[in-house]
Motif scaffolding. Structure first.
Motif, PDB file in Angstrom:
ATOM      1  N   THR A 240       0.805  -1.221   0.000  1.00  0.00           N
ATOM      2  CA  THR A 240       0.000   0.000   0.000  1.00  0.00           C
ATOM      3  C   THR A 240       0.841   1.276   0.000  1.00  0.00           C
ATOM      4  N   LEU A 241       2.109   1.178  -0.381  1.00  0.00           N
ATOM      5  CA  LEU A 241       2.958   2.367  -0.369  1.00  0.00           C
ATOM      6  C   LEU A 241       2.382   3.504  -1.212  1.00  0.00           C
ATOM      7  N   PRO A 242       1.887   3.265  -2.434  1.00  0.00           N
ATOM      8  CA  PRO A 242       1.313   4.388  -3.194  1.00  0.00           C
ATOM      9  C   PRO A 242       0.157   5.074  -2.456  1.00  0.00           C
ATOM     10  N   LEU A 243      -0.689   4.298  -1.812  1.00  0.00           N
ATOM     11  CA  LEU A 243      -1.795   4.863  -1.035  1.00  0.00           C
ATOM     12  C   LEU A 243      -1.269   5.725   0.112  1.00  0.00           C
ATOM     13  N   VAL A 244      -0.300   5.224   0.853  1.00  0.00           N
ATOM     14  CA  VAL A 244       0.246   5.968   1.990  1.00  0.00           C
ATOM     15  C   VAL A 244       0.880   7.275   1.510  1.00  0.00           C
ATOM     16  N   LEU A 245       1.627   7.219   0.416  1.00  0.00           N
ATOM     17  CA  LEU A 245       2.246   8.441  -0.101  1.00  0.00           C
ATOM     18  C   LEU A 245       1.190   9.437  -0.578  1.00  0.00           C
ATOM     19  N   GLU A 246       0.117   8.942  -1.159  1.00  0.00           N
ATOM     20  CA  GLU A 246      -0.989   9.847  -1.546  1.00  0.00           C
ATOM     21  C   GLU A 246      -1.615  10.479  -0.304  1.00  0.00           C
ATOM     22  N   ASN A 247      -1.738   9.702   0.759  1.00  0.00           N
ATOM     23  CA  ASN A 247      -2.306  10.242   1.997  1.00  0.00           C
ATOM     24  C   ASN A 247      -1.385  11.276   2.635  1.00  0.00           C
ATOM     25  N   VAL A 248      -0.083  11.067   2.536  1.00  0.00           N
ATOM     26  CA  VAL A 248       0.858  12.081   3.005  1.00  0.00           C
ATOM     27  C   VAL A 248       0.674  13.350   2.176  1.00  0.00           C
ATOM     28  N   LYS A 249       0.461  13.174   0.899  1.00  0.00           N
ATOM     29  CA  LYS A 249       0.213  14.329   0.021  1.00  0.00           C
ATOM     30  C   LYS A 249      -1.041  15.090   0.465  1.00  0.00           C
ATOM     31  N   ILE A 250      -2.078  14.382   0.878  1.00  0.00           N
ATOM     32  CA  ILE A 250      -3.295  15.025   1.390  1.00  0.00           C
ATOM     33  C   ILE A 250      -2.950  15.899   2.592  1.00  0.00           C
ATOM     34  N   LEU A 251      -2.130  15.376   3.492  1.00  0.00           N
ATOM     35  CA  LEU A 251      -1.745  16.159   4.667  1.00  0.00           C
ATOM     36  C   LEU A 251      -0.961  17.403   4.259  1.00  0.00           C
ATOM     37  N   TRP A 252      -0.096  17.275   3.276  1.00  0.00           N
ATOM     38  CA  TRP A 252       0.649  18.440   2.770  1.00  0.00           C
ATOM     39  C   TRP A 252      -0.307  19.459   2.157  1.00  0.00           C
ATOM     40  N   GLU A 253      -1.304  18.981   1.420  1.00  0.00           N
ATOM     41  CA  GLU A 253      -2.279  19.899   0.803  1.00  0.00           C
ATOM     42  C   GLU A 253      -3.051  20.661   1.872  1.00  0.00           C
ATOM     43  N   LEU A 254      -3.409  19.986   2.957  1.00  0.00           N
ATOM     44  CA  LEU A 254      -4.082  20.670   4.051  1.00  0.00           C
ATOM     45  C   LEU A 254      -3.178  21.748   4.636  1.00  0.00           C
ATOM     46  N   LEU A 255      -1.905  21.455   4.731  1.00  0.00           N
ATOM     47  CA  LEU A 255      -0.945  22.448   5.198  1.00  0.00           C
ATOM     48  C   LEU A 255      -0.930  23.653   4.270  1.00  0.00           C
ATOM     49  N   GLU A 256      -0.879  23.396   2.992  1.00  0.00           N
ATOM     50  CA  GLU A 256      -0.840  24.487   2.021  1.00  0.00           C
ATOM     51  C   GLU A 256      -2.112  25.319   2.034  1.00  0.00           C
ATOM     52  N   GLN A 257      -3.226  24.728   2.453  1.00  0.00           N
ATOM     53  CA  GLN A 257      -4.485  25.463   2.533  1.00  0.00           C
ATOM     54  C   GLN A 257      -4.540  26.337   3.784  1.00  0.00           C
ATOM     55  N   GLY A 258      -3.484  26.319   4.564  1.00  0.00           N
ATOM     56  CA  GLY A 258      -3.404  27.229   5.696  1.00  0.00           C
ATOM     57  C   GLY A 258      -3.921  26.703   7.008  1.00  0.00           C
ATOM     58  N   ILE A 259      -4.047  25.413   7.163  1.00  0.00           N
ATOM     59  CA  ILE A 259      -4.492  24.875   8.436  1.00  0.00           C
ATOM     60  C   ILE A 259      -3.297  24.895   9.378  1.00  0.00           C
ATOM     61  N   GLU A 260      -3.324  25.802  10.336  1.00  0.00           N
ATOM     62  CA  GLU A 260      -2.195  26.035  11.229  1.00  0.00           C
ATOM     63  C   GLU A 260      -1.802  24.815  12.059  1.00  0.00           C
ATOM     64  N   ALA A 261      -2.782  24.062  12.515  1.00  0.00           N
ATOM     65  CA  ALA A 261      -2.479  22.982  13.456  1.00  0.00           C
ATOM     66  C   ALA A 261      -1.603  21.901  12.856  1.00  0.00           C
ATOM     67  N   ILE A 262      -1.510  21.847  11.551  1.00  0.00           N
ATOM     68  CA  ILE A 262      -0.713  20.803  10.925  1.00  0.00           C
ATOM     69  C   ILE A 262       0.660  21.314  10.497  1.00  0.00           C
ATOM     70  N   LYS A 263       1.034  22.491  10.925  1.00  0.00           N
ATOM     71  CA  LYS A 263       2.286  23.084  10.487  1.00  0.00           C
ATOM     72  C   LYS A 263       3.498  22.231  10.836  1.00  0.00           C
ATOM     73  N   ALA A 264       3.401  21.390  11.829  1.00  0.00           N
ATOM     74  CA  ALA A 264       4.538  20.546  12.190  1.00  0.00           C
ATOM     75  C   ALA A 264       4.874  19.543  11.096  1.00  0.00           C
ATOM     76  N   LEU A 265       3.966  19.314  10.175  1.00  0.00           N
ATOM     77  CA  LEU A 265       4.271  18.425   9.063  1.00  0.00           C
ATOM     78  C   LEU A 265       5.446  18.942   8.252  1.00  0.00           C
ATOM     79  N   ALA A 266       5.619  20.235   8.212  1.00  0.00           N
ATOM     80  CA  ALA A 266       6.717  20.814   7.456  1.00  0.00           C
ATOM     81  C   ALA A 266       8.068  20.509   8.089  1.00  0.00           C
ATOM     82  N   GLU A 267       8.061  20.115   9.329  1.00  0.00           N
ATOM     83  CA  GLU A 267       9.296  19.763  10.018  1.00  0.00           C
ATOM     84  C   GLU A 267       9.531  18.270   9.825  1.00  0.00           C
ATOM     85  N   ILE A 268      10.352  17.953   8.863  1.00  0.00           N
ATOM     86  CA  ILE A 268      10.541  16.555   8.478  1.00  0.00           C
ATOM     87  C   ILE A 268      11.006  15.697   9.655  1.00  0.00           C
TER      88      ILE A 268
END
Length: 176
Positions: A130-158
């Motif tokens: 399921t690696l492609p699915l997991v990577l797509e889901n990580v992408k969803i989290l990044w998209e939420l970050l880009e939409q300005g959801i502050e609470a997920i800003k820690a995602l940017a810290e690898i």
């Protein structure tokens, strides 16, 4: 000295059979955390000792399998309004609507167990291809970050995600 961190197992059920995890060999009931006693525990703890600095939903099962995970997050935020709250997940069950709802209810961090971005090795280690699915889901989290959801800003810290350089590269490729 009082504990500053709570590691709370939310579900003993898991959707994977990871080679590295003891979960697959543990003989115990497959159950989910009952929100009512959990809420009472948080309330009593906060009255007696104050808030935990950090609460992590993790343990031996997959957190996102719990059908009432949003309710659990709401209880956590009600009784621990300043605690840093993290979900430790294998990433396969991330959905945009669920992620947004958890974030809107005060979830502050996501940690995704991703040991490799080599598809064959991932399938061998995790027991699922399921690696492609997991990577797509990580992408969803990044998209939420880009939409300005502050609470997920820690995602940017690898370092919060404990990704290898390969995983970081894979996310960047997905963003292109």
């Amino acid at each position: 000295l009082r504990p500053k961190m709570l590691l709370q197992e939310v579900s003993s059920r898991c959707n994977y059979a990871c080679r590295k995890c003891l979960h697959r060999t543990m003989k115990r009931p497959q159950i989910d955390l009952d929100p009512a006693p959990y809420g009472r525990f948080l309330e009593r703890w906060s009255l007696l000792f104050g808030e935990f600095a950090e609460i992590t939903y993790g343990g031996g099962g997959e957190v996102l399998m719990h059908p009432r995970i949003v309710e659990i997050q709401q209880l956590t935020r009600r009784h621990m309004p300043h605690s840093r709250v993290t979900i430790l997940t294998n990433g396969a069950l991330v959905r945009r609507d669920l992620a947004r709802e958890l974030i809107e209810n005060g979830l502050t961090n996501w940690e995704i167990s991703l040991d490799t971005v080599d598809a064959a090795e991932y399938a061998r280690q995790m027991g699922r291809d399921t690696l492609p699915l997991v990577l797509e889901n990580v992408k969803i989290l990044w998209e939420l970050l880009e939409q300005g959801i502050e609470a997920i800003k820690a995602l940017a810290e690898i370092d919060q995600l404990e990704f290898t350089r390969e995983a970081t590269h894979a996310i960047r490729v997905l963003q292109e």
